[in-house]
Design an enzyme around this catalytic site. Sequence first.
Site, short mmCIF file in Angstrom:
data_model
loop_
_atom_site.label_atom_id
_atom_site.label_comp_id
_atom_site.label_asym_id
_atom_site.label_seq_id
_atom_site.Cartn_x
_atom_site.Cartn_y
_atom_site.Cartn_z
N VAL A 68 23.74 -9.73 20.62
CA VAL A 68 24.67 -9.78 21.03
C VAL A 68 25.78 -9.25 20.21
O VAL A 68 26.52 -8.52 20.23
CB VAL A 68 25.85 -11.37 21.36
CG1 VAL A 68 27.46 -11.81 21.40
CG2 VAL A 68 24.49 -12.83 22.92
N GLN A 87 16.65 -14.35 11.56
CA GLN A 87 17.14 -15.45 10.77
C GLN A 87 17.52 -15.69 11.29
O GLN A 87 17.52 -17.38 11.98
CB GLN A 87 18.13 -15.25 10.03
CG GLN A 87 18.73 -16.12 8.86
CD GLN A 87 17.87 -16.78 7.50
OE1 GLN A 87 16.69 -16.74 7.83
NE2 GLN A 87 19.36 -18.15 8.36
N GLN A 142 4.89 -12.76 4.24
CA GLN A 142 4.72 -11.60 5.07
C GLN A 142 5.42 -11.78 6.78
O GLN A 142 6.26 -11.12 7.37
CB GLN A 142 3.81 -10.30 5.48
CG GLN A 142 3.42 -9.99 3.50
CD GLN A 142 3.94 -8.93 3.54
OE1 GLN A 142 5.27 -7.90 4.43
NE2 GLN A 142 4.88 -9.40 1.90
N ASP A 199 11.25 -21.60 4.36
CA ASP A 199 10.81 -21.33 5.68
C ASP A 199 9.88 -21.11 5.64
O ASP A 199 9.64 -20.63 7.52
CB ASP A 199 12.47 -20.55 5.87
CG ASP A 199 13.23 -21.08 6.72
OD1 ASP A 199 14.85 -20.78 5.75
OD2 ASP A 199 13.54 -22.15 6.17
N HIS A 225 10.30 -27.51 11.38
CA HIS A 225 9.56 -25.67 11.05
C HIS A 225 9.18 -26.93 9.28
O HIS A 225 8.30 -26.02 8.79
CB HIS A 225 10.32 -24.99 10.77
CG HIS A 225 11.51 -25.20 10.34
ND1 HIS A 225 12.62 -25.27 10.71
CD2 HIS A 225 11.85 -25.04 8.85
CE1 HIS A 225 14.14 -25.70 9.97
NE2 HIS A 225 13.34 -25.11 8.62
N HIS A 249 15.27 -21.47 14.91
CA HIS A 249 15.47 -22.68 15.64
C HIS A 249 15.74 -22.58 16.91
O HIS A 249 15.58 -23.30 17.69
CB HIS A 249 17.42 -22.80 14.98
CG HIS A 249 17.29 -22.90 13.32
ND1 HIS A 249 16.72 -24.36 13.12
CD2 HIS A 249 17.69 -22.76 12.66
CE1 HIS A 249 16.73 -23.68 12.02
NE2 HIS A 249 17.59 -23.55 11.44
N ARG A 305 8.55 -11.08 8.35
CA ARG A 305 9.39 -10.11 8.37
C ARG A 305 9.33 -10.28 9.76
O ARG A 305 10.65 -9.26 9.92
CB ARG A 305 8.88 -8.62 7.65
CG ARG A 305 8.62 -8.41 6.12
CD ARG A 305 7.65 -7.74 5.72
NE ARG A 305 7.20 -7.10 5.09
CZ ARG A 305 8.12 -6.58 4.10
NH1 ARG A 305 9.68 -6.16 4.34
NH2 ARG A 305 7.54 -6.34 2.43
#
Lengths: 163, 178
Positions: B47, B40, B33, B100, B134, B108, B36
């Site tokens: 931007v 990404q 969770q 992930d 990661h 990243h 969330r």
Amino acid sequence: MESRFIALKLFLQALGIRPKIKSFADRKIIQKAVYLGQALTGVDLGYRFSWYLSGPYQTALANDYYRLAEYLELGDTSSKNLKLSNQVIEKLSNIKKLMTPPNSLPETITQSEWLELLASYHYIRFVSKYSEKEASEFIKLKKGHLFPYLEQVKSELSNIKAI
Amino acid sequence: MDGFNDKRLADPVHGTIGLSRLEVDIIDTQVFQRLRNIKQLGLTDYVYPSANYSRFSHSIGACHIAGKVIESLINRNFLNKKDFSYKNIQRYRLAALLHDIGHYPFSHPMELAIKEFYQPDIKSDLTKKPYLTHENIGKEIVQYHPEIREILNNYGYSRKPISRLFTRERPDILLNIM
């Protein structure tokens, strides 16, 4: 030039590898040389390798050697008066002879094939944790054209006490 | 896909996504969770305001796509159906779902910042840095996080084969779907 590119250039230099990237074979040589340099000596440039078709590979390393090649093509000389510590140079020098196929092997095996086999076998033994038997079977199945040279690879790794 | 429809989600990219009971249990854990709140694309939405989807939805989408790819390869006889039991397919879906889970805050950009912090000092002895990708953090989570461990144990799945898929530690015919 950023320090990580200088470190990469000097690392390759210590292994007797030129930072050429024109052909796939050239780039394969750099990938496998960096993997072996890190894995066999403990000298860490920070690249963390994963398994791809031709053996251990790192995307960030690919980005870095392309950038390094650009700097060198532009005539960057920031690495000119820099060198690695003597301790690091000594560690890398100890495996320098592994970077080229042994004289006992036929000339048909290229440097990139030799390094692919050496790095792949080391990776699947020590990262993928295959047994010796599983690793040999894997090399026979997936890299059959290089399998005849596997015993030599084992011998070379044994000589430097890597296995 | 058969066996992966215990729960259905509506997804703006993939339409309806079916999930197995096991996948739902994984998604309901605190550690999943958390995704969330990890965008990404890191800070990109400052931007481009619409670029604000999360690692959470991405991971569920990846699980769905992994299943679709395997299903398609089996249907086209590129994979032998006998080699891909329900459990085997579930393993790949789990690897995609969890690939992930180890992401740093801000995705990243944060990972690069940490890697830069530990970048080699050429005058040093270049000893191994404590920097973790990661993927490797994800591997540790799958291996040791109590919630994930308990769920996978309860359903009879070993943890290492799953983490090995997304860390690409072992050669596998379907590594590239991760």
